[in-house]
Design a protein around this motif. Structure first.
Motif, PDB file in Angstrom:
ATOM      1  N   ASP A 297       0.828  -1.199   0.000  1.00 46.90           N
ATOM      2  CA  ASP A 297       0.000   0.000   0.000  1.00 46.90           C
ATOM      3  C   ASP A 297       0.869   1.259   0.000  1.00 46.90           C
ATOM      4  OD1 ASP A 297      -2.335   1.494   0.034  1.00 46.90           O
ATOM      5  OD2 ASP A 297      -2.469   1.504   2.217  1.00 46.90           O
ATOM      6  N   PHE A 298       1.961   1.215   0.772  1.00 51.64           N
ATOM      7  CA  PHE A 298       2.869   2.363   0.810  1.00 51.64           C
ATOM      8  C   PHE A 298       3.530   2.583  -0.555  1.00 51.64           C
ATOM      9  CE2 PHE A 298       7.002   4.340   1.588  1.00 51.64           C
ATOM     10  CZ  PHE A 298       6.649   5.426   2.377  1.00 51.64           C
ATOM     11  N   ALA A 299       3.940   1.486  -1.201  1.00 54.47           N
ATOM     12  CA  ALA A 299       4.574   1.600  -2.513  1.00 54.47           C
ATOM     13  C   ALA A 299       3.622   2.199  -3.545  1.00 54.47           C
ATOM     14  CB  ALA A 299       5.071   0.234  -2.970  1.00 54.47           C
ATOM     15  N   LEU A 300       2.350   1.859  -3.458  1.00 52.27           N
ATOM     16  CA  LEU A 300       1.368   2.418  -4.390  1.00 52.27           C
ATOM     17  C   LEU A 300       1.148   3.907  -4.141  1.00 52.27           C
ATOM     18  CD1 LEU A 300      -1.255  -0.487  -4.380  1.00 52.27           C
ATOM     19  CD2 LEU A 300       0.274   0.154  -6.260  1.00 52.27           C
ATOM     20  N   ARG A 301       1.208   4.310  -2.878  1.00 56.78           N
ATOM     21  CA  ARG A 301       0.996   5.714  -2.535  1.00 56.78           C
ATOM     22  C   ARG A 301       2.224   6.570  -2.817  1.00 56.78           C
ATOM     23  NH1 ARG A 301      -3.013   6.523   2.036  1.00 56.78           N
ATOM     24  NH2 ARG A 301      -4.204   4.603   2.155  1.00 56.78           N
ATOM     25  N   HIS A 302       3.409   5.961  -2.722  1.00 55.53           N
ATOM     26  CA  HIS A 302       4.663   6.717  -2.880  1.00 55.53           C
ATOM     27  C   HIS A 302       5.560   5.993  -3.888  1.00 55.53           C
ATOM     28  CE1 HIS A 302       3.526   9.171   0.585  1.00 55.53           C
ATOM     29  NE2 HIS A 302       3.231   8.052   1.212  1.00 55.53           N
ATOM     30  N   PRO A 303       5.247   6.097  -5.164  1.00 58.14           N
ATOM     31  CA  PRO A 303       5.984   5.330  -6.176  1.00 58.14           C
ATOM     32  C   PRO A 303       7.447   5.734  -6.339  1.00 58.14           C
ATOM     33  CG  PRO A 303       4.470   6.895  -7.197  1.00 58.14           C
ATOM     34  CD  PRO A 303       4.146   6.896  -5.739  1.00 58.14           C
ATOM     35  N   GLU A 304       7.846   6.890  -5.814  1.00 62.93           N
ATOM     36  CA  GLU A 304       9.236   7.310  -5.951  1.00 62.93           C
ATOM     37  C   GLU A 304      10.113   6.822  -4.795  1.00 62.93           C
ATOM     38  OE1 GLU A 304      10.064  11.302  -7.636  1.00 62.93           O
ATOM     39  OE2 GLU A 304       7.920  11.624  -7.365  1.00 62.93           O
ATOM     40  N   VAL A 305       9.516   6.121  -3.835  1.00 60.48           N
ATOM     41  CA  VAL A 305      10.274   5.547  -2.731  1.00 60.48           C
ATOM     42  C   VAL A 305      10.552   4.077  -3.040  1.00 60.48           C
ATOM     43  CG1 VAL A 305      10.278   4.970  -0.275  1.00 60.48           C
ATOM     44  CG2 VAL A 305       9.264   7.120  -1.045  1.00 60.48           C
ATOM     45  N   ARG A 306      11.785   3.668  -2.849  1.00 60.58           N
ATOM     46  CA  ARG A 306      12.169   2.264  -3.026  1.00 60.58           C
ATOM     47  C   ARG A 306      12.256   1.622  -1.639  1.00 60.58           C
ATOM     48  NH1 ARG A 306      10.277   3.313  -6.884  1.00 60.58           N
ATOM     49  NH2 ARG A 306      11.109   3.481  -8.999  1.00 60.58           N
ATOM     50  N   LEU A 307      11.173   0.945  -1.266  1.00 60.91           N
ATOM     51  CA  LEU A 307      11.056   0.393   0.078  1.00 60.91           C
ATOM     52  C   LEU A 307      11.699  -0.987   0.153  1.00 60.91           C
ATOM     53  CD1 LEU A 307       9.909   0.515   2.965  1.00 60.91           C
ATOM     54  CD2 LEU A 307       7.731  -0.324   2.051  1.00 60.91           C
ATOM     55  N   GLU A 308      12.484  -1.202   1.203  1.00 62.77           N
ATOM     56  CA  GLU A 308      13.128  -2.493   1.454  1.00 62.77           C
ATOM     57  C   GLU A 308      12.891  -2.873   2.910  1.00 62.77           C
ATOM     58  OE1 GLU A 308      17.664  -4.107   2.056  1.00 62.77           O
ATOM     59  OE2 GLU A 308      17.302  -2.655   0.446  1.00 62.77           O
ATOM     60  N   VAL A 309      12.236  -4.000   3.130  1.00 65.96           N
ATOM     61  CA  VAL A 309      11.904  -4.456   4.483  1.00 65.96           C
ATOM     62  C   VAL A 309      12.655  -5.741   4.787  1.00 65.96           C
ATOM     63  CG1 VAL A 309      10.074  -5.171   6.045  1.00 65.96           C
ATOM     64  CG2 VAL A 309       9.612  -3.411   4.327  1.00 65.96           C
ATOM     65  N   THR A 310      13.358  -5.749   5.912  1.00 64.53           N
ATOM     66  CA  THR A 310      14.073  -6.930   6.376  1.00 64.53           C
ATOM     67  C   THR A 310      13.401  -7.432   7.647  1.00 64.53           C
ATOM     68  OG1 THR A 310      16.156  -6.113   5.477  1.00 64.53           O
ATOM     69  CG2 THR A 310      16.292  -7.845   7.134  1.00 64.53           C
ATOM     70  N   THR A 311      13.171  -8.735   7.717  1.00 58.95           N
ATOM     71  CA  THR A 311      12.502  -9.334   8.875  1.00 58.95           C
ATOM     72  C   THR A 311      13.526  -9.943   9.821  1.00 58.95           C
ATOM     73  OG1 THR A 311      10.486  -9.805   7.635  1.00 58.95           O
ATOM     74  CG2 THR A 311      10.886 -11.103   9.605  1.00 58.95           C
ATOM     75  N   GLU A 312      13.527  -9.486  11.077  1.00 58.84           N
ATOM     76  CA  GLU A 312      14.425 -10.034  12.090  1.00 58.84           C
ATOM     77  C   GLU A 312      13.973  -9.557  13.463  1.00 58.84           C
ATOM     78  OE1 GLU A 312      18.214  -8.657  10.789  1.00 58.84           O
ATOM     79  OE2 GLU A 312      17.446  -6.663  10.360  1.00 58.84           O
ATOM     80  N   ASP A 313      14.145 -10.409  14.460  1.00 54.21           N
ATOM     81  CA  ASP A 313      13.743 -10.071  15.821  1.00 54.21           C
ATOM     82  C   ASP A 313      14.900  -9.516  16.654  1.00 54.21           C
ATOM     83  OD1 ASP A 313      11.034 -10.756  15.649  1.00 54.21           O
ATOM     84  OD2 ASP A 313      11.477 -12.873  15.951  1.00 54.21           O
ATOM     85  N   ARG A 314      16.112  -9.622  16.168  1.00 51.04           N
ATOM     86  CA  ARG A 314      17.269  -9.149  16.933  1.00 51.04           C
ATOM     87  C   ARG A 314      17.323  -7.625  16.942  1.00 51.04           C
ATOM     88  NH1 ARG A 314      21.484  -7.235  13.849  1.00 51.04           N
ATOM     89  NH2 ARG A 314      21.214  -7.502  11.589  1.00 51.04           N
TER      90      ARG A 314
END
Length: 296
Positions: free
Chosen positions: A112-129
């Motif tokens: 949803d964020f990528a659709l709203r802000h197409p000029e942002v290159r979002l990268e999400v990393t999953t980790e609990d540390r």
């Protein structure tokens, strides 16, 4: 101070070596080495400890990197915004988020964020540390009940509470009998759960199954293997459908999800936009909102 030399220093510090920085940026390795050496000479400080095969920031180099990297990023974003004639979010946004929240909500949030802000290159990393935001290049981290950190500021965007639940075929004992339990693997487990109520009861448990994911724990409890402690948001639909039964609330403070970012007065447009995005998705920050957000 030579601003270009400072930029090159941060490039080398971020990538952990002249060779890696050169390959990532397309700049000659010799040029990067010379500019960093010039910066060290100008400051009369050694910023890197140079070994035969290793390159490590000195204490002074680490302090300079922590303070200047964020400022350079803001400067780059500001000049780009002025050049484009608009102060809109753009560029790369790196986020670290915990496993469970990523599994149940982050995909939908990110899309949803990528659709709203197409000029942002979002990268999400999953980790609990716990991560080092500056050293590892994160713009924002999401954490559950994080320890205080003077270098970070943030806000709570979601709250949840922990429930003791079980399948409908497993009756809660009222005589102190030990019950089979499904628990998180890799964590020390108490011999009993203290739950809220007029009698401040305790439920003695026998961990018969240990699983590394709370989603796995929930699925196992649905099968009737045993009882478990799970977030209210994760079992809300099961309780409503009767596939799980609520035994009690765990007697402990509610859990809080924090969005954390480096402590500085000027916040990047990208981070501000994502914080606003979280607020729009969870305006009141309740477990029911997260449960509704997870619904198909």
């Amino acid at each position: 101070m030579d601003l270009l030399a400072l930029v090159d220093f941060n490039l080398v510090a971020r990538h952990g070596g002249f060779g890696r920085a050169a390959r990532a940026s397309g700049r000659p390795k010799a040029t990067l080495s010379r500019r960093v050496a010039d910066l060290e000479a100008g400051l009369d400080l050694r910023l890197f400890e140079r070994g035969a095969r290793t390159l490590k920031l000195t204490e002074e180099g680490r302090a300079l990197h922590q303070r200047s990297a964020a400022l350079l990023a803001e400067l780059d974003e500001t000049t780009a915004a002025i050049a484009s004639g608009a102060d809109r979010p753009r560029g790369r946004l790196r986020i670290s988020a915990p496993l469970l929240f990523s599994q149940v909500a982050m995909g939908k949030l990110a899309a949803d964020f990528a659709l709203r802000h197409p000029e942002v290159r979002l990268e999400v990393t999953t980790e609990d540390r716990a991560v080092d935001m500056v050293e590892e290049g994160y713009d924002l981290v999401i954490r559950v009940n994080p320890d205080p950190d003077e270098s970070l500021v943030g806000r709570i965007f979601l709250r949840d509470r922990l429930l003791v639940v079980a399948g409908p075929t497993l009756a809660r004992p009222d005589d102190g009998t030990t019950v089979p339990a499904v628990v998180r693997a890799g964590r020390e487990q108490p011999a009993q759960w203290k739950v809220k109520g007029a009698d401040a009861a305790r439920i003695a448990i026998d961990p018969v199954l240990r699983l590394s994911s709370l989603i796995m724990v929930r699925d196992a409890v649905r099968m009737g293997v045993g009882a478990a402690v799970l977030p209210a948001s994760l079992v809300s639909h099961d309780l409503a459908a009767g596939t799980l039964v609520h035994w009690a609330d765990l007697d402990m403070p509610e859990t809080a999800l924090w969005a954390l970012y480096p402590s500085r007065r000027l916040l990047s447009a990208r981070v501000s936009a994502f914080l606003d995005h979280l607020k729009q998705a969870f305006p009141h920050g309740t477990p029911d909102e997260l449960a509704a957000y997870m619904s198909p």
